[in-house]
Each structure stands twice: as C-alpha cells, then as structure tokens.
Design an enzyme around this catalytic site. Structure first.
Site, short mmCIF file in Angstrom:
data_model
loop_
_atom_site.label_atom_id
_atom_site.label_comp_id
_atom_site.label_asym_id
_atom_site.label_seq_id
_atom_site.Cartn_x
_atom_site.Cartn_y
_atom_site.Cartn_z
N ALA A 1 62.62 62.68 73.35
CA ALA A 1 63.50 63.70 72.75
C ALA A 1 64.75 63.90 73.60
CB ALA A 1 62.74 65.02 72.61
N ILE B 1 63.60 49.22 84.55
CA ILE B 1 64.36 48.82 85.73
C ILE B 1 63.50 49.10 86.96
CG2 ILE B 1 66.54 49.14 86.99
CD1 ILE B 1 66.87 48.17 84.03
N VAL C 1 70.41 69.48 89.07
CA VAL C 1 71.27 69.42 87.89
C VAL C 1 70.62 70.03 86.64
CG1 VAL C 1 72.72 67.49 88.63
CG2 VAL C 1 70.57 67.03 87.41
N TYR D 1 60.46 62.95 77.04
CA TYR D 1 61.45 61.97 77.50
C TYR D 1 62.17 61.37 76.30
CZ TYR D 1 63.28 58.12 80.46
OH TYR D 1 64.08 57.23 81.14
N SER E 1 68.08 55.98 77.72
CA SER E 1 66.96 55.07 77.96
C SER E 1 66.61 54.38 76.64
CB SER E 1 65.74 55.87 78.43
OG SER E 1 64.58 55.06 78.40
N ASN F 1 73.38 60.39 85.74
CA ASN F 1 72.27 59.45 85.94
C ASN F 1 70.95 60.14 86.30
OD1 ASN F 1 70.97 56.77 86.99
ND2 ASN F 1 70.98 58.14 88.76
N LYS G 1 66.14 61.87 75.87
CA LYS G 1 67.02 60.71 75.96
C LYS G 1 67.70 60.41 74.62
CE LYS G 1 66.57 59.67 80.36
NZ LYS G 1 67.71 59.76 81.28
P1 NAD Z 1 64.88 57.22 90.46
O1 NAD Z 1 63.69 58.10 90.48
O2 NAD Z 1 65.01 56.16 91.49
O3 NAD Z 1 66.21 58.09 90.50
C1 NAD Z 1 66.35 59.33 89.86
C2 NAD Z 1 67.38 60.14 90.61
O4 NAD Z 1 67.55 61.40 89.96
C3 NAD Z 1 66.97 60.45 92.05
O5 NAD Z 1 68.10 60.35 92.87
C4 NAD Z 1 66.51 61.89 91.98
O6 NAD Z 1 66.67 62.57 93.20
C5 NAD Z 1 67.47 62.43 90.92
N1 NAD Z 1 67.00 63.67 90.30
C6 NAD Z 1 65.88 63.86 89.58
N2 NAD Z 1 65.80 65.13 89.18
C7 NAD Z 1 66.91 65.76 89.63
C8 NAD Z 1 67.41 67.09 89.54
N3 NAD Z 1 66.74 68.03 88.90
N4 NAD Z 1 68.58 67.38 90.13
C9 NAD Z 1 69.29 66.42 90.80
N5 NAD Z 1 68.87 65.16 90.92
C10 NAD Z 1 67.69 64.83 90.35
O7 NAD Z 1 64.90 56.60 89.01
P2 NAD Z 1 65.94 55.63 88.26
O8 NAD Z 1 65.10 54.64 87.56
O9 NAD Z 1 67.02 55.15 89.16
O10 NAD Z 1 66.50 56.63 87.14
C11 NAD Z 1 67.88 56.89 86.96
C12 NAD Z 1 68.13 57.21 85.49
O11 NAD Z 1 67.85 56.05 84.70
C13 NAD Z 1 67.25 58.32 84.92
O12 NAD Z 1 68.00 59.15 84.07
C14 NAD Z 1 66.20 57.56 84.13
O13 NAD Z 1 65.66 58.32 83.07
C15 NAD Z 1 67.04 56.40 83.62
N6 NAD Z 1 66.28 55.25 83.18
C16 NAD Z 1 65.49 54.57 84.06
C17 NAD Z 1 64.75 53.48 83.62
C18 NAD Z 1 63.87 52.68 84.54
O14 NAD Z 1 63.11 51.84 84.04
N7 NAD Z 1 63.92 52.88 85.86
C19 NAD Z 1 64.83 53.08 82.27
C20 NAD Z 1 65.63 53.80 81.41
C21 NAD Z 1 66.36 54.89 81.88
#
Ligand code: NAD
Length: 218
Positions: free
Chosen positions: A157, A188, A64, A155, A143, A90, A159
């Site tokens: 910037a 999470i 993406v 990150y 985030s 996501n 988010k």
């Molecule tokens: P995760 O690593 O389990 O999932 C991330 C997903 O994004 C995976 O499916 C991965 O394959 C996909 N991905 C990454 N780069 C990609 C690309 N270039 N093209 C297509 N797919 C891609 O992590 P998560 O914690 O489930 O993260 C999901 C979202 O939540 C993210 O945007 C992350 O920044 C945000 N987030 C997570 C947390 C946390 O604490 N886990 C906190 C705040 C925000």
C-alpha cells in the site's frame, strides 16, 4: 563525472544500502549533499567518505516518519546551502510480508508512516524552494511491491502510494522546471533483503541474481 556539479542533493536513508551508494555516486558527480538518517554516527562515516571526494556534505539526524524532523532537514539544508536541487526519498523499511489477517494495526501505521508519509512530508517541505527556483528533481524510491502489490499489505500500500504521489506531483508541476520520478526496484542486496533471506527471495527473480545498490543509485 561532474553531471551534478553545483547541485545540492538531499538523500534520505543515506547510511546504508541504496541510499549510501546514491550519496557516494552523487558525490562522484560533484553534488553537495545533505545526508539524512536516524543514526548520526553511521551517517558521519558516509559524510567523511563523500567529503573526501571534494564536495560539501552535512548530516542531519532525523526520523523521516515525523513531520517536524522533515521540516528540520529542509531548514538545515537551506541554512547550509541556500537551495535544494535534488531530493531522493529513499529511506524505508520492509513489512515482513505480513498479510492483512496477520498484521497488527500498530505495525500497519508504522510502515505507512515510514514508507509513505515520509515521502509526502519531504516533498511538501522541499517543493516550495524548487518552485521559487523554477527547477528541481525529485526521485522517490518505490518498489516492485508497489507495482505488483505482492509484498505484505502495508508495504504494498505504501509503495503504491509513493507511485501515485510521484505521478500527482509530476502532473501538478509539469512545465515548471520541476520533475518527479519514481524508481521501483526489484530485490537488491542490502541490509533490508539480508534480513529476509536472499535464497528465499531469489526464487522470485527471473534474472537469477540480486540487484546491486549501485544499479539503483545510477
Ligand atoms: P536499507 O535497510 O539498507 O536502508 C534503508 C535506509 O533507510 C537506512 O539508511 C535506514 O537508516 C533508513 N531509514 C529507515 N527508517 C527511517 C526513518 N524512519 N527515518 C530516517 N531514516 C530511516 O535498505 P535498502 O534496501 O537500501 O532500502 C532503501 C529503499 O529502497 C527503501 O525505501 C526500500 O523500501 C527500497 N527498496 C528496496 C528493495 C530491496 O530489495 N533492497 C527493493 C525495492 C525497494
């Protein structure tokens, strides 16, 4: 149950963590699904699990951070279902908490591409279809790092930009039947935080426990 019956939802980053749980809950609620991530084999496992709940599901392998890949996702969604009701942006990566003095420009570019440009690309491609339908809902996963800007520079910037783009789209499409909202999760328990070390992160969590993907997906 059935709160999303008859809807078509795109979920990016659907093969793990928050995205996977979102896909599962959307399937429970009756939504047909377009699942997006780079690794098709892992995505197919989520596809099978969601399809077993009785909804139609397609998987699209896409990076993406690349505009043409986002165009492909939307084309395949329209070819398969003829409409898009919901977009969940996501997919994302962490930035290893690198401050400005210790980040390489390549890494900055990469994080901005994946965490910021992807959201812009996907919204840009999906919105014309929502506009024609006078209906749609976009949910962008930002985030807490985009609110407090206390993660690494890239990150934080990216988010923060996700929140800005979300507000801008919400304003520009207000009153048209299209909504755009962002969620800014704290820590999470997913692959992303496992890599950073849960115990280290918990020091910053007033609640004293990690959030669960389910809590964001809901
Ligand atoms: P995760 O690593 O389990 O999932 C991330 C997903 O994004 C995976 O499916 C991965 O394959 C996909 N991905 C990454 N780069 C990609 C690309 N270039 N093209 C297509 N797919 C891609 O992590 P998560 O914690 O489930 O993260 C999901 C979202 O939540 C993210 O945007 C992350 O920044 C945000 N987030 C997570 C947390 C946390 O604490 N886990 C906190 C705040 C925000």
């Amino acid at each position: 149950m059935d709160r999303l019956k008859g809807k078509v939802s795109i979920v990016t980053g659907a093969n793990s963590g928050i995205g996977k749980r979102t896909a599962e809950i959307f399937a429970d609620e009756g939504s047909d699904l377009v699942l997006v991530a780079r690794r098709l084999d892992k995505l197919k496992e989520v596809e099978a699990e969601c399809a077993a709940k009785g909804v139609k599901v397609i998987s699209v392998s896409a990076d993406v951070s690349i505009y043409e890949d986002c165009q492909k996702v939307v084309k395949e969604a329209i070819d398969a279902f003829g409409k898009i009701d919901v977009l969940v942006n996501n997919a994302g990566i962490a930035d290893k908490h690198r401050p400005i003095t210790r980040i390489e420009n390549d890494w900055w570019d990469h994080v901005i591409q994946v965490d910021q440009y992807s959201v812009y690309y996907m919204m840009k491609e999906v919105l014309p279809y929502m506009e024609k339908a006078h209906s749609g809902s976009i949910v962008n996963i930002s985030s807490i790092g985009g609110v407090g800007c206390n993660a690494g520079i890239s990150y934080s910037a990216a988010k923060a930009a996700v929140i800005a783009m979300t507000k801008n789209v919400a304003i520009q499409f207000a009153g048209t039947g299209i909504r755009c909202n962002a969620i800014a999760p704290g820590f999470i328990a997913t692959d992303m935080t496992e890599k950073q070390g849960e115990n280290k992160l918990l020091a910053f969590v007033p609640l004293g426990r990690m959030g669960q993907p389910e809590e964001i997906a809901q």
